[in-house]
Each structure stands twice: as structure tokens, then as C-alpha cells.
Design a protein around this motif. Structure first.
Motif, PDB file in Angstrom:
ATOM      1  N   ARG A 176       0.835  -1.212   0.000  1.00 61.48           N
ATOM      2  CA  ARG A 176       0.000   0.000   0.000  1.00 61.48           C
ATOM      3  C   ARG A 176       0.866   1.256   0.000  1.00 61.48           C
ATOM      4  NH1 ARG A 176      -3.180  -3.128   3.600  1.00 61.48           N
ATOM      5  NH2 ARG A 176      -2.222  -2.107   5.404  1.00 61.48           N
ATOM      6  N   ASP A 177       1.900   1.262   0.831  1.00 64.96           N
ATOM      7  CA  ASP A 177       2.790   2.428   0.893  1.00 64.96           C
ATOM      8  C   ASP A 177       3.530   2.623  -0.431  1.00 64.96           C
ATOM      9  OD1 ASP A 177       2.005   2.795   3.492  1.00 64.96           O
ATOM     10  OD2 ASP A 177       3.799   1.883   4.379  1.00 64.96           O
TER      11      ASP A 177
ATOM     12  N   VAL B 281       4.211   5.295  -5.940  1.00 62.14           N
ATOM     13  CA  VAL B 281       4.175   5.166  -7.402  1.00 62.14           C
ATOM     14  C   VAL B 281       3.107   6.088  -7.976  1.00 62.14           C
ATOM     15  CG1 VAL B 281       3.730   3.625  -9.343  1.00 62.14           C
ATOM     16  CG2 VAL B 281       5.079   2.809  -7.402  1.00 62.14           C
ATOM     17  N   GLU B 282       1.964   6.131  -7.326  1.00 66.06           N
ATOM     18  CA  GLU B 282       0.877   6.981  -7.806  1.00 66.06           C
ATOM     19  C   GLU B 282       1.292   8.446  -7.820  1.00 66.06           C
ATOM     20  OE1 GLU B 282      -2.927   7.980  -9.283  1.00 66.06           O
ATOM     21  OE2 GLU B 282      -1.823   6.084  -9.233  1.00 66.06           O
TER      22      GLU B 282
ATOM     23  N   VAL C 213       6.923  -6.794  -7.702  1.00 65.69           N
ATOM     24  CA  VAL C 213       5.664  -7.063  -8.409  1.00 65.69           C
ATOM     25  C   VAL C 213       5.968  -8.124  -9.461  1.00 65.69           C
ATOM     26  CG1 VAL C 213       3.712  -6.106  -9.682  1.00 65.69           C
ATOM     27  CG2 VAL C 213       4.928  -4.676  -8.023  1.00 65.69           C
ATOM     28  N   GLN C 214       5.807  -9.372  -9.058  1.00 64.78           N
ATOM     29  CA  GLN C 214       6.150 -10.509  -9.920  1.00 64.78           C
ATOM     30  C   GLN C 214       4.975 -11.450 -10.137  1.00 64.78           C
ATOM     31  OE1 GLN C 214       9.899 -12.927  -9.428  1.00 64.78           O
ATOM     32  NE2 GLN C 214       8.491 -14.547  -8.765  1.00 64.78           N
ATOM     33  N   SER C 215       4.340 -11.888  -9.070  1.00 66.03           N
ATOM     34  CA  SER C 215       3.290 -12.903  -9.140  1.00 66.03           C
ATOM     35  C   SER C 215       1.949 -12.268  -9.495  1.00 66.03           C
ATOM     36  CB  SER C 215       3.161 -13.615  -7.790  1.00 66.03           C
ATOM     37  OG  SER C 215       2.606 -12.727  -6.826  1.00 66.03           O
ATOM     38  N   PRO C 216       0.969 -13.081  -9.898  1.00 65.08           N
ATOM     39  CA  PRO C 216      -0.365 -12.505 -10.155  1.00 65.08           C
ATOM     40  C   PRO C 216      -0.957 -11.852  -8.909  1.00 65.08           C
ATOM     41  CG  PRO C 216      -0.430 -14.921 -10.163  1.00 65.08           C
ATOM     42  CD  PRO C 216       1.010 -14.528 -10.187  1.00 65.08           C
TER      43      PRO C 216
ATOM     44  N   ALA D  29      -4.485  -2.584  -6.951  1.00 61.58           N
ATOM     45  CA  ALA D  29      -5.425  -2.105  -5.938  1.00 61.58           C
ATOM     46  C   ALA D  29      -4.847  -0.940  -5.144  1.00 61.58           C
ATOM     47  CB  ALA D  29      -5.804  -3.246  -4.995  1.00 61.58           C
ATOM     48  N   ALA D  30      -3.515  -0.896  -5.035  1.00 59.51           N
ATOM     49  CA  ALA D  30      -2.852   0.141  -4.236  1.00 59.51           C
ATOM     50  C   ALA D  30      -2.563   1.400  -5.031  1.00 59.51           C
ATOM     51  CB  ALA D  30      -1.546  -0.408  -3.661  1.00 59.51           C
ATOM     52  N   THR D  31      -2.846   1.390  -6.333  1.00 62.30           N
ATOM     53  CA  THR D  31      -2.566   2.535  -7.189  1.00 62.30           C
ATOM     54  C   THR D  31      -3.817   2.958  -7.941  1.00 62.30           C
ATOM     55  OG1 THR D  31      -1.867   1.064  -8.992  1.00 62.30           O
ATOM     56  CG2 THR D  31      -0.146   1.884  -7.521  1.00 62.30           C
ATOM     57  N   GLY D  32      -3.711   4.064  -8.641  1.00 60.12           N
ATOM     58  CA  GLY D  32      -4.805   4.557  -9.459  1.00 60.12           C
ATOM     59  C   GLY D  32      -5.275   5.909  -8.960  1.00 60.12           C
TER      60      GLY D  32
END
Length: 300
Positions: A129-130, A135-136, A159-162, A170-173
Motif C-alpha cells: 500500500r505504501d 508510485v501513484e 511485483v512478480q506474481s499474479p 489495488a494500491a494505485t490509481g
């Protein structure tokens, strides 16, 4: 409208410069542009840093500059520091009319290290989440400059696995977009069609990478590094009989959702073993055939 691109890593590897070191830069551009017929090409260590020199060089071979990789270090520095670090890259992209900036967190990755992939870093829920919030913040800065930040999920990184991809999205946008890489998705344990379907509305860039499952098994079973896998030929192009990824349903998902952007063959292999001209030609012909079959409309 879609455009088909390639990456010079098929000819001259960025992470292991000994791969393809003997291949002249002029040959890379001639094969990618005049002989194979790609619309554009991504960044590589052979290209000039000056934005105008880069534009002129590629245009001389009928190629547009697609975009280029930027290594993020948000786990070790502030959003403000990262924005300062990425700004020259954004200016190069803007000068060349690029619409996306390819980024990946590399501050603690093992993708370029002589370490087994199993030692890759993992973020807990709070950490993701942090990280996503940071990144956002950078993505908002990119968007203000008219460029979408597209995050590259990648073997050996956070950020490798599904599951990682789902948690990251979910943590960005809303500003952070996704670079969907079919090969890294499958290598990372995901079903490419399922992952793409879940996140297609935020996909702004696509890497058409294929995977040889027997080499993947050797990498995982032997505790090999990511680059060990690359040198052994874990990746290949769409249409290669040795590859396991089925690209037709992936292009069908993109067509149904009106995808407009680049589809890039980024399939690094040892060019001394697998001729880039032959493999990249196979990959592009395969994608063009499947695009026509699924209703994806290429630019003219």
C-alpha cells in the motif's frame, strides 16, 4: 489502433552486454526497420541519449521511438527525489512523441544479480500500500506531462506474481497504468488471459513475450538466477513452437476492450544461438495474423 514494436534487447542485451556485443548497431536498426518492418523500437544501451539525435537515428530506418525503461528506487527515496530522477527521461519521451513511460522498482530486485529467483523481495500488505501510494505520486507527475506511467511487473522484483499484480493495482490509481507482459506473467505463475482480463482497463502498453516451459522448470528447479534463465533461452517470441503462451486469446481480450497502443515483442535471447532476424520476423508475422483474426486494427 495498434502499432507493432520491438526491443533492441533481442540483438544486444542491456543486462548482459556480452550477448550481441558483436552485432553492429546499424544492423539492429536495418533489420528491425527496413527488413522486418516494425513500426517502432524501444530504448536500448546503444541509442544516443540526446532526444533529437535519437529521433533522427531511428527515423532514418522508418522507426518511431516507442518508449524506454526507467529504474525506480521508491523503496529507498522520496517521491520528490524520484520525480527529479525521472524528469530527463520524460523530456526525452515527450520530444519523441511517446505516450508511455515504462517503469519498474529495482532498488531491491534480484533480476540482474547472480541470485536465485526465489530470493526476490516480497512486500507485505502494508508495504505494498505504501509503495503503491508513492508510485501513484510519480504517475500523477507523468500524467501532468501528458505521459502515462506504465508499471512493468517483472521477475525478480516486488511485483512478480499474479497476487502481486492484483495488490499493486489495488494500491494505485487512477494515474498508474499497467504494462502487461505475457511472458513475465506466465513465468511468475499467472494465467495471462485471466490477469489481462482483470486489469485490461488500465493496460496502456503490452509486451508480447513468450516462455519456454522446460527452461523455466530448470531455472526454478536448479535455483538459477533470472539472467541464467535468459542466457539459457527461457524467453522467445510469439509463434515459436517451443513457447507456451497462447497469444490469440490475449489479443482477443485487447480487441474486445478497444486497446489502442503499442504491442512490443520484447523477447531477449542469445543472438548467437537464435538469430534475431528470424525470430523477430516470426513474432511480428504471428502478431499481425492474430490481430487480423481477432479484430485488432493496426495503424496504417
Amino acid at each position: 489502433m495498434i502499432r507493432f514494436g520491438t526491443n533492441p534487447i533481442a540483438w544486444a542485451n542491456d543486462d548482459d552486454p556480452s550477448l550481441g556485443a558483436d552485432i553492429p548497431t546499424a544492423r539492429i536498426l536495418h533489420e528491425a526497420g527496413e527488413l522486418i518492418g516494425f513500426d517502432g523500437i524501444e530504448n536500448g544501451h546503444r541509442w544516443p541519449e540526446d532526444p533529437e539525435e535519437l529521433r533522427v537515428l531511428l527515423a532514418g530506418h522508418g522507426l518511431a521511438f516507442v518508449s524506454g525503461w526507467h529504474s525506480m528506487n521508491l523503496l529507498t527515496q522520496s517521491v520528490e527525489d524520484e520525480i527529479r530522477a525521472i524528469q530527463p527521461h520524460l523530456e526525452k519521451l515527450a520530444h519523441n512523441g511517446c505516450k508511455v513511460a515504462i517503469v519498474c522498482e529495482t532498488s531491491n530486485s534480484v533480476q540482474g544479480l547472480a541470485q536465485p529467483l526465489s530470493s526476490r523481495p516480497v512486500l507485505d500488505a502494508a508495504g505494498m500500500r505504501d509503495f503503491g501510494a508513492k508510485v501513484e505520486g510519480v504517475a500523477a507527475h507523468c500524467a501532468a506531462h501528458g505521459i502515462d506511467l506504465v508499471y512493468h511487473h517483472h521477475m525478480g522484483t516486488v511485483v512478480q506474481s499474479p497476487e502481486d499484480i492484483d495488490a499493486f493495482m489495488a494500491a494505485t490509481g487512477p494515474h498508474t497504468k499497467l504494462l502487461f507482459d505475457a511472458g513475465h506473467c506466465w513465468f511468475g505463475g499467472g494465467d495471462p488471459v485471466a490477469v489481462l482480463t482483470r486489469h485490461v482497463d488500465r493496460v496502456r502498453h503490452v509486451h508480447a513475450k513468450n516462455v519456454r516451459p522446460d527452461v523455466k522448470a530448470r531455472v526454478e528447479g536448479g535455483g538459477l538466477s533470472f539472467m541464467d534463465g535468459v542466457r539459457a533461452g527461457v524467453f522467445t517470441v510469439p509463434g515459436d513452437q517451443d513457447g507456451v503462451v497462447d497469444f490469440e486469446p490475449l489479443l482477443a481480450v485487447l480487441a474486445r476492450h478497444g486497446y489502442a497502443g503499442w504491442i512490443v515483442i520484447e523477447a531477449e535471447q542469445d543472438p548467437a544461438i537464435r538469430n534475431p532476424l528470424l525470430y523477430q520476423t516470426l513474432g511480428l508475422h504471428t502478431l499481425r495474423r492474430l490481430a487480423a483474426k481477432t479484430g485488432l486494427t493496426p495503424s496504417q
